[in-house]
Enzyme design. Structure first.
Site: not given
Length: 451
Positions: A42, A439, A434, A50, A47, A181, A177
């Protein structure tokens, strides 16, 4: 029998380091061995670097958006060596923090490879034998090259961070992934990106509607994505790497990156020899308490091939300490884990896909796809997706899937509600913020379909 340590951890990644530190905090005498760099996949080759590359890659699009919003800016050139220098410095800093945390927790560090000699003994690459009451294997996994002629000319995600120069063209092979990615990253940094995936759609296992929108968005941003396509063979040429594809096409690329699978780091560790059961791919088989068939040996993280996510490895490490050192048997909870895929566009998800949920009983699907305000004003065609999968009988939200900028941030918060068992009506009772994209998660009143 007297042991040198109460716990010996093999592997200095996020899971192993956390387990070692927390165990030491209970008063246990703990040691940890790491053969490469502290921080594991990681921090050092996953992670963290990356995500920093993801950040870097988005600025090319930001320049365009800035002009659309009235800013007088010109595109600059991306300086890969400069970025890489800063990246290396950041990883050095993080590795230093990991070492400092271990030292501060009174965990003894061995910068050596450790293998298992017997149920209570590890052998270091220095030749030293060390005994421990408990052994925790947290050695993670590694990317592997496929069995394709010439595959040795390609790189994996391990090497991509250390490229001396940024390639002008790159072929990325894979549809998971990691492949998807890096397709977005390299495209954003200015490379001409081609992606091959042998399957019908990228991101297998994710919600079909969501992964379809991600693929559509990647193509719109310039990724040349070929589905149902794989590499047949590769050759090193003066101009680059020649690739012949299964569809008969041929091309030359500066680099070829394979992201076609990972393998647990269990080879040559002596695990099977002492009675630890290994799976078909070499993963360590454990029970719900992360214990192997050898009572004194436990394993957590990617090496067990349960859920390959850093926060899961950390949770498994914490549960291990609760079970073994605090006398509180704690099974690992692998249910309803939120996750994000840092593709461009980004995907956040928790719970069941529409396809999975439909197999388990009647469901309602609430889904909306629209052009967000910021992209619409900038003249972009990018669309986002907000989707809830609801059990028609209990009204519980079984799954939530978001494709949008910052989807990872949104799914972390939505994940709390889903993990708590929130119903669709709980979402409906929540007042919308909003104007935001998120939302829509609380304003969708009618299902778009049922199953």
């Amino acid at each position: 029998m007297t042991f040198d340590y109460d716990l010996f951890v093999i592997g200095g990644g996020s899971g192993g380091v956390r387990a070692g530190r927390v165990a030491a905090a209970t008063g246990a005498k703990v040691a940890l061995a790491e053969e490469f760099r502290m921080g594991g996949t990681c921090v050092i080759r996953g992670c963290v670097p990356k995500k920093l590359m993801v950040f870097a890659s988005t600025y090319s699009e930001m320049f365009e958006d800035a002009r659309a919003y009235g800013w007088d800016v010109t595109d600059g050139a991306f300086d890969w060596p400069r970025f890489r220098g800063k990246l290396d410095a950041e990883l050095e800093r993080l590795e230093g923090i990991y070492r400092k945390l271990l030292n501060g927790s009174d965990v003894t560090i061995y910068d050596a490879r450790a293998t298992i000699k017997d149920a209570h003994t590890v052998t270091l690459s220095t030749g030293e034998d060390i005994t421990a009451k408990h052994i925790l294997v947290a050695t993670g996994g590694r990317p592997v090259l496929p069995h394709i002629e010439g595959a040795e000319y390609g790189i994996t995600s391990n090497e991509v961070f250390n490229l001396e120069q940024l390639p002008k063209s790159i072929l990325i092979v894979g549809g998971g992934y990691i492949a998807s990615e890096f397709a977005g990253i390299m495209n954003g940094l200015g490379c001409k990106v081609t992606q091959f995936y042998r399957g019908e759609q990228i991101l297998r296992g994710f919600d079909n509607e969501a992964r379809g929108l991600v693929a559509e968005g990647m193509r719109a941003k310039g990724v040349d994505l070929h589905l149902g396509t794989n590499v047949l063979k590769m050759e090193k040429r003066d101009e680059g790497i020649w690739v012949q594809a299964t569809n008969g096409s041929e091309a030359i690329y500066d680099q070829v990156m394979f992201a076609t699978g990972r393998a647990p780091n269990t080879e040559g560790m002596g695990l099977a020899e002492v009675g630890v059961e290994l799976g078909r791919r070499g993963e360590i088989i454990v029970d719900q308490y992360s214990q192997t068939k050898v009572p004194s040996i436990f394993a957590i993280g990617d090496v067990t091939d349960r859920v390959q996510l850093t926060p899961v490895a950390i949770r498994e490490g914490m549960a291990f300490v609760e079970t073994v050192f605090k006398g509180n048997p704690t099974p690992v909870d692998h249910d309803l884990i939120p996750s994000a895929v840092f593709t461009q566009p980004e995907l956040g998800t928790i719970g069941l896909t529409e396809e999975e949920a439909a197999e388990n009983g009647p469901i309602e699907v609430y889904s909306t796809s629209f052009k967000p305000m910021n992209h619409g004003f900038a003249g972009r065609d990018d669309r986002v997706l907000m989707k809830l999968i609801v059990c028609a009988e209990t009204r519980k939200v079984l799954g939530c899937h978001i494709v949008a900028d910052h989807a990872g941030e949104m799914i972390q918060l939505a994940g709390i509600a889903v993990k708590m068992g929130a119903t669709k009506e709980d979402f409906d009772r929540t007042v919308a913020v909003h104007p935001t994209m998120a939302e829509e998660l609380v304003t969708m009143k009618e299902p778009v379909r049922t199953a």
